[in-house]
Scaffold this motif. Sequence first.
Motif, short mmCIF file in Angstrom:
data_model
loop_
_atom_site.label_atom_id
_atom_site.label_comp_id
_atom_site.label_asym_id
_atom_site.label_seq_id
_atom_site.Cartn_x
_atom_site.Cartn_y
_atom_site.Cartn_z
N LYS A 23 35.41 -24.91 23.79
CA LYS A 23 34.67 -25.71 22.81
C LYS A 23 33.19 -25.68 23.16
CE LYS A 23 37.77 -27.90 20.19
NZ LYS A 23 37.76 -27.87 18.76
N ARG A 24 32.36 -25.59 22.11
CA ARG A 24 30.92 -25.57 22.32
C ARG A 24 30.37 -26.99 22.16
NH1 ARG A 24 28.23 -20.47 19.46
NH2 ARG A 24 26.49 -21.47 20.51
N LYS A 29 28.44 -32.44 17.48
CA LYS A 29 27.30 -32.88 16.68
C LYS A 29 27.73 -33.84 15.58
CE LYS A 29 23.42 -31.38 14.01
NZ LYS A 29 22.91 -30.45 13.07
N GLY A 30 27.02 -34.93 15.45
CA GLY A 30 27.30 -35.88 14.40
C GLY A 30 28.28 -36.98 14.79
#
Length: 106
Positions: A23-24, A29-30
């Motif tokens: 997973k990056r 994000k968010g």
Amino acid sequence: MSSTGTIRGMNKGYPVQKLEVPKRPAGRKGTLVKKVKLVREVVRDVVGLMPYEKRILDVIKTGGSGAEKKVYKFAKRRLGTHRRALKKREEIKEYYSKLRARQAAH
């Protein structure tokens, strides 16, 4: 296999094993974090609503037939997208319910 000798369909091509890609960080994000949520709540308490949000709140307060739709259309014009308009409508409705609960407690 067809008469031409080429393989078609689901199992075509060279058999390979898929790699496990980690997973990056950008995948997070968010996501709402506790600290950000607290800061936003404090800002909302101190500053209050924006003018267009006050107008939305007023339409919700007066109610009437089609108030939900009216609020949605107004929010969509201001915010630009369907999803943002729905989210804003729910946010202001929740704000109004908390406001009424606070007034009822006093």
